[in-house]
Design an enzyme around this catalytic site. Sequence first.
Site, PDB file in Angstrom:
ATOM      1  N   ASP A 286      24.830  48.556  81.821  1.00  0.00           N
ATOM      2  CA  ASP A 286      25.706  49.662  82.200  1.00  0.00           C
ATOM      3  C   ASP A 286      27.163  49.402  81.801  1.00  0.00           C
ATOM      4  OD1 ASP A 286      26.131  52.148  83.471  1.00  0.00           O
ATOM      5  OD2 ASP A 286      26.751  51.184  85.341  1.00  0.00           O
TER       6      ASP A 286
ATOM      7  N   LYS B 171      27.345  57.856  76.577  1.00  0.00           N
ATOM      8  CA  LYS B 171      26.682  56.619  76.934  1.00  0.00           C
ATOM      9  C   LYS B 171      25.433  56.950  77.777  1.00  0.00           C
ATOM     10  CE  LYS B 171      27.957  52.851  79.785  1.00  0.00           C
ATOM     11  NZ  LYS B 171      27.636  53.303  81.096  1.00  0.00           N
TER      12      LYS B 171
ATOM     13  N   GLU C 147      34.021  47.218  91.204  1.00  0.00           N
ATOM     14  CA  GLU C 147      33.916  48.543  91.822  1.00  0.00           C
ATOM     15  C   GLU C 147      33.522  48.391  93.283  1.00  0.00           C
ATOM     16  OE1 GLU C 147      32.299  51.753  89.044  1.00  0.00           O
ATOM     17  OE2 GLU C 147      31.001  50.057  88.641  1.00  0.00           O
TER      18      GLU C 147
ATOM     19  N   HIS D 198      34.112  55.818  77.490  1.00  0.00           N
ATOM     20  CA  HIS D 198      35.246  56.474  78.156  1.00  0.00           C
ATOM     21  C   HIS D 198      36.356  55.483  78.520  1.00  0.00           C
ATOM     22  CE1 HIS D 198      33.444  55.179  82.010  1.00  0.00           C
ATOM     23  NE2 HIS D 198      34.628  55.378  82.529  1.00  0.00           N
TER      24      HIS D 198
ATOM     25  N   LYS E  90      29.135  46.107  91.384  1.00  0.00           N
ATOM     26  CA  LYS E  90      29.269  47.210  92.333  1.00  0.00           C
ATOM     27  C   LYS E  90      29.341  46.635  93.736  1.00  0.00           C
ATOM     28  CE  LYS E  90      27.422  50.855  89.546  1.00  0.00           C
ATOM     29  NZ  LYS E  90      28.652  51.540  89.173  1.00  0.00           N
TER      30      LYS E  90
ATOM     31  N   HIS F 166      31.786  48.936  77.863  1.00  0.00           N
ATOM     32  CA  HIS F 166      33.162  48.918  78.396  1.00  0.00           C
ATOM     33  C   HIS F 166      33.821  47.540  78.300  1.00  0.00           C
ATOM     34  CE1 HIS F 166      31.912  52.743  79.679  1.00  0.00           C
ATOM     35  NE2 HIS F 166      31.460  52.448  80.869  1.00  0.00           N
TER      36      HIS F 166
ATOM     37  N   LYS G 294      41.209  55.546  78.402  1.00  0.00           N
ATOM     38  CA  LYS G 294      42.180  55.181  79.445  1.00  0.00           C
ATOM     39  C   LYS G 294      43.492  54.758  78.786  1.00  0.00           C
ATOM     40  CE  LYS G 294      38.540  53.464  82.540  1.00  0.00           C
ATOM     41  NZ  LYS G 294      38.421  54.426  83.608  1.00  0.00           N
TER      42      LYS G 294
END
Length: 483
Positions: A231, A144, A212, A174, A332, A236, A178
Amino acid sequence: MVIFGGGGDLTRRLLIPAIYNLTCAGLLNPDFAIVAVDWAEMDTEHLRAQLEITIRQFVAQRRATAVTLQEDEWNWLCQRVSYVRGSFDDPATYQRLGEICGAGNCVFYLAVAARFFGTIVSQLDAAKLTAETDMGYRRVVVEKPFGSDLGSARALNTKLLASLNESQIYRIDHYLGKETVQNILALRFSNGFFEPLWNRQNIDHVQITAAETVGVEKRGRFYEGTGAMRDMVPNHIMQLLAMVAMEAPASFDADAVRDEKTKVLAAIHETTHRDAVRGQYDAGTIAGRPIPGYREEPDIAPDSETETFVAMKLNIDNWRWAGVPFYLRTGKRLTLRKTEIAVHFKQAPYALFRDTPVEKLTPNIMVLQIQPSEGVTMQFSAKLPGPVVKLGGVRMKFDYADWFQEGPSTGYETLIYDCLIGDATLFQRADNVEMGWRVVQPILDAWQAGQGEVCQYAAGRPGPAQADELLARDGRHWLRLTA
Ligand code: BG6
């Protein structure tokens, strides 16, 4: 395996530890070897010494305290790592790789900045390193970010497909590595009692949260041009949404699964900026620690408009989901780290119990917890103990760590292993990637044109107040961000 960017952070922190785990699990071919390619002045001995430091740190921080480095396995792997110094646009680098790789199986892993993806693949092609023969396969793993909008993602797909077949391209997200993300399909499709309820008749709405506490760390320059939407959302979050909302595939064959994912993403109703909120963190506190505002972070413009938070409402126009909103939020420097999917069921139609009007009933919520705690929680009503009949909310929890001895892996183990054995189920196909971008593109365009204010939120808060209003408009509210 040839790793471009083999001297970099991703290789040290994630790829080598994952490959070490595969070594310990006995899953690698006895002839497996790694060639790390990078431009940095370094030699094989130096790289091996660096990797050894990181692998010891990695093992030391594993959950199970009794785990120590398996020296034999590590030495086996370390001896199979070599370093090639070279520039990614220099044909001589590829000539050297050709001599090393010979005719066998080869995975080219692009652990490099996105601007090198096209160049490396064209150079591999020019050096005839991508041609598959009876002697071996040739696969390319692309990290990515895959494009920065719909147009650039399409252009990158075209560029890669000029040199490779789709079956040779492994686009990594990614999140799909998981365990708990993979478990969504197992949960939905291997149990008899979820799927009959999994539709508009029974589900009120779905909330997807990826919160996050970290800020932009040392990635300020990258993040400034990216922002939370690019992002996290087309990749995701869309993958999480697809796992929850897709129809059952005809089989677990890679294309059958990816067809269904593409279909559900294609059914998402066209978004507008009115269905989205963008936010940016200001100074605040997290766990008692003072946190500077985003605009005070290194490499960030003092008047930056880059969003560090996004909330969105989506509707899926198909028979299963019509009228069931999906609310997404990611950011974030939020209150705590938590990724979860909360499926909110409709209220029971009437309350049989005295003193409990329907609106006071605890809603049934099924929470699929992705991280940091991993498992499934169900919330429902039960009679409170005592002679007076009253209802209260209770929770039932399945926790991965309680049930299974091994802590879930970093995620890269599964992805790397699957690539080595040629199973592309957990990798994104060209159309999956483009569908993810399609969903967010109208909002990115509107923001680019100055529509939709950038709402401030203090670090440590669950996001800006406007994100709460997005749900309040529909008479709903976010699940609280608590541990
Ligand atoms: C990455 C993003 O893809 O995912 C990061 O670039 C983000 O900004 C990370 O922090 C989140 O991944 P995880 O596995 O920590 O949830």
